[in-house]
Design a protein around this motif. Structure first.
Motif, PDB file in Angstrom:
ATOM      1  N   LYS A   1      -9.359  14.473   1.026  1.00 46.74           N
ATOM      2  CA  LYS A   1      -8.553  15.657   0.931  1.00 46.74           C
ATOM      3  C   LYS A   1      -7.988  16.208   2.360  1.00 46.74           C
ATOM      4  CE  LYS A   1      -8.947  16.990  -3.538  1.00 46.74           C
ATOM      5  NZ  LYS A   1      -9.470  17.793  -4.722  1.00 46.74           N
TER       6      LYS A   1
ATOM      7  N   ARG B   1      -7.839  14.334   5.127  1.00 47.96           N
ATOM      8  CA  ARG B   1      -6.917  13.335   5.598  1.00 47.96           C
ATOM      9  C   ARG B   1      -5.501  13.437   5.063  1.00 47.96           C
ATOM     10  NH1 ARG B   1      -8.884  11.436  10.331  1.00 47.96           N
ATOM     11  NH2 ARG B   1     -11.063  11.578  10.056  1.00 47.96           N
ATOM     12  N   LEU B   2      -5.517  13.870   3.714  1.00 49.48           N
ATOM     13  CA  LEU B   2      -4.413  13.886   2.915  1.00 49.48           C
ATOM     14  C   LEU B   2      -3.345  15.237   3.788  1.00 49.48           C
ATOM     15  CD1 LEU B   2      -3.150  12.681   0.356  1.00 49.48           C
ATOM     16  CD2 LEU B   2      -4.210  14.389  -0.950  1.00 49.48           C
TER      17      LEU B   2
ATOM     18  N   TYR C   1       2.437   9.419  -2.072  1.00 52.04           N
ATOM     19  CA  TYR C   1       1.748   8.667  -2.788  1.00 52.04           C
ATOM     20  C   TYR C   1       2.575   7.322  -3.416  1.00 52.04           C
ATOM     21  CZ  TYR C   1      -1.065  12.678  -3.581  1.00 52.04           C
ATOM     22  OH  TYR C   1      -2.048  13.834  -3.276  1.00 52.04           O
TER      23      TYR C   1
ATOM     24  N   PRO D   1       4.611   3.827  -2.995  1.00 50.99           N
ATOM     25  CA  PRO D   1       4.371   2.545  -2.081  1.00 50.99           C
ATOM     26  C   PRO D   1       5.583   2.269  -1.175  1.00 50.99           C
ATOM     27  CG  PRO D   1       5.094   1.897  -4.374  1.00 50.99           C
ATOM     28  CD  PRO D   1       4.844   3.450  -4.369  1.00 50.99           C
TER      29      PRO D   1
ATOM     30  N   ARG E   1       2.262   6.829  11.714  1.00 53.60           N
ATOM     31  CA  ARG E   1       1.153   6.043  11.883  1.00 53.60           C
ATOM     32  C   ARG E   1       0.849   5.904  13.315  1.00 53.60           C
ATOM     33  NH1 ARG E   1       1.043  -0.079   9.956  1.00 53.60           N
ATOM     34  NH2 ARG E   1       2.106  -0.567  11.917  1.00 53.60           N
TER      35      ARG E   1
ATOM     36  N   VAL F   1      -2.934   6.705   7.236  1.00 52.14           N
ATOM     37  CA  VAL F   1      -4.378   6.920   7.340  1.00 52.14           C
ATOM     38  C   VAL F   1      -4.931   5.844   8.204  1.00 52.14           C
ATOM     39  CG1 VAL F   1      -5.620   6.250   5.504  1.00 52.14           C
ATOM     40  CG2 VAL F   1      -6.320   8.321   6.672  1.00 52.14           C
TER      41      VAL F   1
ATOM     42  N   PHE G   1       0.522   7.204   2.188  1.00 53.18           N
ATOM     43  CA  PHE G   1      -0.881   7.559   2.766  1.00 53.18           C
ATOM     44  C   PHE G   1      -1.943   6.542   3.221  1.00 53.18           C
ATOM     45  CE2 PHE G   1      -5.362   8.746   1.990  1.00 53.18           C
ATOM     46  CZ  PHE G   1      -5.499   9.728   2.737  1.00 53.18           C
ATOM     47  N   ASP G   2      -1.956   5.452   2.543  1.00 51.08           N
ATOM     48  CA  ASP G   2      -2.658   4.298   3.058  1.00 51.08           C
ATOM     49  C   ASP G   2      -2.268   3.834   4.420  1.00 51.08           C
ATOM     50  OD1 ASP G   2      -4.230   4.618   0.956  1.00 51.08           O
ATOM     51  OD2 ASP G   2      -3.927   2.701   0.034  1.00 51.08           O
TER      52      ASP G   2
ATOM     53  N   LEU H   1       0.839  -1.138  -0.085  1.00 49.93           N
ATOM     54  CA  LEU H   1       0.116   0.061   0.173  1.00 49.93           C
ATOM     55  C   LEU H   1       1.015   1.300   0.022  1.00 49.93           C
ATOM     56  CD1 LEU H   1      -2.856  -1.097   2.566  1.00 49.93           C
ATOM     57  CD2 LEU H   1      -2.615  -1.681   0.223  1.00 49.93           C
ATOM     58  N   SER H   2       0.082   2.423  -0.295  1.00 47.93           N
ATOM     59  CA  SER H   2       1.089   3.680  -0.257  1.00 47.93           C
ATOM     60  C   SER H   2       1.304   4.272   1.224  1.00 47.93           C
ATOM     61  CB  SER H   2       0.212   4.715  -1.232  1.00 47.93           C
ATOM     62  OG  SER H   2      -0.893   5.043  -0.547  1.00 47.93           O
TER      63      SER H   2
ATOM     64  N   ILE I   1       7.228  13.970   2.923  1.00 55.62           N
ATOM     65  CA  ILE I   1       6.184  14.555   2.399  1.00 55.62           C
ATOM     66  C   ILE I   1       5.903  14.147   0.581  1.00 55.62           C
ATOM     67  CG2 ILE I   1       4.582  16.570   1.672  1.00 55.62           C
ATOM     68  CD1 ILE I   1       5.583  18.005   4.271  1.00 55.62           C
TER      69      ILE I   1
ATOM     70  N   GLU J   1      -0.118  14.924   5.788  1.00 50.21           N
ATOM     71  CA  GLU J   1       1.314  15.855   5.161  1.00 50.21           C
ATOM     72  C   GLU J   1       1.722  16.339   6.461  1.00 50.21           C
ATOM     73  OE1 GLU J   1       0.292  18.281   1.992  1.00 50.21           O
ATOM     74  OE2 GLU J   1       0.120  16.457   0.680  1.00 50.21           O
TER      75      GLU J   1
END
Lengths: 387, 258
Positions: free
Chosen positions: B128, B130-131, B150, B152, B168, B102, B98-99, B95-96, B146, B135
């Motif tokens: 957005k 959450r993005l 996106y 992996p 995380r 979040v 971001f995934d 997963l990325s 940063i 960040e």
């Protein structure tokens, strides 16, 4: 302007791939001469390796990510052309509808196996639950469309019987539970007289607002109506599956599949997500089973054997686990190929198995590999634009 | 006197006949950075697993801000504000970034089917937000990360993966952070950089309580205020590093001296 040129080349390549694939697929469906069939298969394999060499699968993935509209056009238009070409061919249409139905069922499995990591070896059993529900209910005065929905619902309900053992076991053991269920289901059908026993049940024709699906549509084969219905069902299920993937739901399902310990440490209720994926997946499989039974007009326990469950799983694996788009070409290969190879009798299964093994050896991630999640169309590109 | 965050009393964990953790007591106050050291197999990770609810406790109690969480599920313990990292990195490689980030704030994500499938424009606005949040936490920890949001996880270096794992754990703004040997698999330079980032975190969130499992003694000496030494599941010493390192029992446990 070099970037635009590159895009143009990519589009041309994809358009060419799509055209050649369409021609090959239509020819493959219509042609009956053995030599010609062999030649088409040869060309298909050659074409696949050429495409792979030129990195087409990767490009398709990219274009799909960036311009889904263009991409869908290159899928939808060939399908329409193929259907128009084959409109009088019963067998070809039957094959197209079967592919769409199996692909729908495999989208359900994608939710279970691909996203959540639940191995369901009872796919055909849930297909059967949908089918038998439809067989029993069509002769009542319930609208046919509703009956198919009830088929899906029934599959979801019967599936909940399996939830407890599936939640309590993991990995291979959970798979064993579903295998046991698949075998049990077929035996149950065979000995149950109200469900027709080994002979099965006949199903009245599908009627939709006065339109009888077993009558020829617009002077074409009567399968045409089923093809349209099956493709529409597949489209709806496909869109829902994609929307689930591209949302917080898909993220949670992935988290459950990838590491249950981590998921628990971040507050994710493992059981709840497994139940959601299992039930929704079975609902989709049940819907597919309902329409399949309608199209066949007659179902028997032999339509829903353990071997059929294996076929469903192999479609998901061949298509690329977790990629809803992959199940479509994969179900075409797995459903149509053995049917068209009947002239070499039982050797077709040997040939077919070799083909599947070859694909998995040279492309272990499946025909179309699952990419990173992109939550919406412009996902990941905002940053690049800023720079 | 600092406000008490985490209070562990008589914590005991047994696996069959083996007592992995025996009668452990300690307190963690707001802003503390507590080191947890001991030879291999001395029960450090067991202690984390017990606190986060992954292991059943045979006896003892765990209180978070005087609230009993001894027998809560891992999910509830997370919701109460304890997050952790793992000794063997446990990020979702496919997963990325971001995934992965979040999911750390899973308790605040709206998971209704109606919202996720049918209210796509609302969902998009939520994503957005959450993005921005992701960040922000990356910028907070190390702004260089940063640009990778996106990407992996598989494309990142070991130290960046560790950093993502810490982010995380921090994204849900916990009150207690448990770090399980973050220097494992990193070079000395990477460990030093990582610890510098950790000290930054301490300055930026003065109330966060941190427990750090670590094998590198110079790291313990540099960053912790106080440390606990475990041996065979028992606490054999507690105090600041200089006192502990000269303790006779500790030397015996580490070097086998009698």
């Amino acid at each position: 302007m070099k970037k635009q040129d590159k895009y143009l080349v990519t589009y041309c390549e994809i358009l060419l791939t799509s055209t050649i694939t369409t021609i090959l697929v239509v020819a493959f469906l219509i042609v009956e001469k053995e030599m010609l069939l062999g030649a088409i298969i040869g060309l298909g394999i050659l074409g696949f390796f050429i495409a792979k060499g030129r990195g087409i699968p990767h490009k398709i993935d990219q274009v799909y990510r960036e311009h889904p509209c263009v991409f869908y056009l290159t899928i939808v238009s060939p399908v329409i052309i193929a259907i128009v070409f084959c409109r009088h061919e019963h067998f070809a249409l039957f094959m197209i509808a079967s592919v769409a139905i199996y692909a729908t069922a495999c989208l359900g499995l994608t939710l279970q196996l691909g996203y959540t990591g639940l191995t369901n070896f009872a796919g055909a059993a849930f297909l059967g639950v949908g089918g038998y529900t439809v067989a029993v209910l069509t002769n009542q005065s319930i609208p046919n469309v509703l009956v198919i929905l009830l088929g899906g619902l029934m599959a979801a309900i019967i599936g909940s019987l399996l939830i407890l053992p599936v939640l309590r076991t993991r990995g291979h053991y959970a798979a064993l539970v579903t295998i046991a269920f698949a075998l049990l289901f077929k035996t149950f059908l065979e000995i149950n007289d109200t469900l027709g026993g080994p002979q099965g049940l006949k199903i009245a024709s599908f009627k939709f607002f006065g339109l009888d699906f077993n009558e020829p549509l617009l002077g074409s084969s009567f399968y045409l109506s089923y093809v349209i219905a099956a493709l529409l069902l597949m489209l709806v299920v496909f869109i829902i599956t994609r929307l689930i993937e591209k949302s917080w739901l898909g993220l949670h399902l992935d988290a459950v599949r990838l590491d249950e310990t981590v998921a628990s440490c971040f507050g994710i209720n493992i059981a709840a997500w497994k139940i959601l994926a299992f039930t929704l997946g079975n609902f989709f499989i049940g819907l597919a089973g309902g329409l399949y039974a309608q199209m066949l007009g007659h179902i028997a326990p032999t339509n829903f054997t353990f071997a059929d469950s294996l076929i469903l799983i192999s479609i998901v694996i061949l298509g690329g686990i977790g990629n809803p788009l992959g199940v479509i070409p994969a179900s075409f290969l797995i459903i149509v190929l053995p049917e068209k190879l009947q002239f070499i009798q039982e050797y077709r299964f040997l040939l077919f198995s070799i083909l599947v093994i070859l694909v998995l050896v040279y492309r272990p991630e499946g025909l179309l590999k699952r990419g990173l999640r992109s939550f919406y169309r412009t996902w990941g590109r905002e940053r690049k634009l800023e720079n | 006197m600092k406000t008490s965050l985490l209070q562990v009393e008589g914590l005991t964990v047994r696996f069959g006949g083996l007592t992995a953790l025996s009668n452990l007591d300690f307190k963690l106050g707001e802003g503390d950075l507590l080191g947890l050291i001991g030879p291999n197999g001395s029960g450090k990770t067991t202690c984390f697993n017990a606190i986060t609810g992954l292991y059943k406790k045979n006896s003892g109690s765990v209180l978070l801000r005087n609230k009993e969480i001894t027998h809560s599920s891992p999910q509830n313990i997370y919701r109460n504000g304890i997050t952790r990292t793992f000794q063997r990195l446990r990020l979702a490689i496919g997963l990325s970034v971001f995934d992965n980030l979040v999911i750390g704030d899973a308790m605040h994500l709206n998971t209704s089917i109606y919202f996720n499938v049918f209210r796509r424009s609302n969902l998009r606005a939520d994503i957005k937000n959450r993005l921005e949040q992701a960040e922000e936490i990356l910028a907070f920890f190390n702004p260089k990360l940063i640009d990778n949001i996106y990407q992996p996880i598989g494309k990142l270096s070991m130290i960046d993966r560790r950093r993502i794992e810490v982010c995380r754990a921090l994204i849900s703004k916990p009150s207690v952070l448990l770090l399980d040997e973050p220097s494992a698999g990193m070079t000395h330079e990477e460990t030093r950089d990582f610890m510098t980032d950790l000290m930054e975190i301490k300055i930026k969130t003065p109330k966060l309580g941190v427990i750090l499992i670590e094998h590198e003694m110079n790291v313990i000496e540099r960053v912790t205020d106080r440390c606990i030494v475990l041996s065979y599941g028992k606490k054999i010493a507690e105090g600041d590093y200089r006192d502990v390192s000269t303790n006779k029992d500790v030397r015996a446990a580490y070097l086998g001296e009698d």
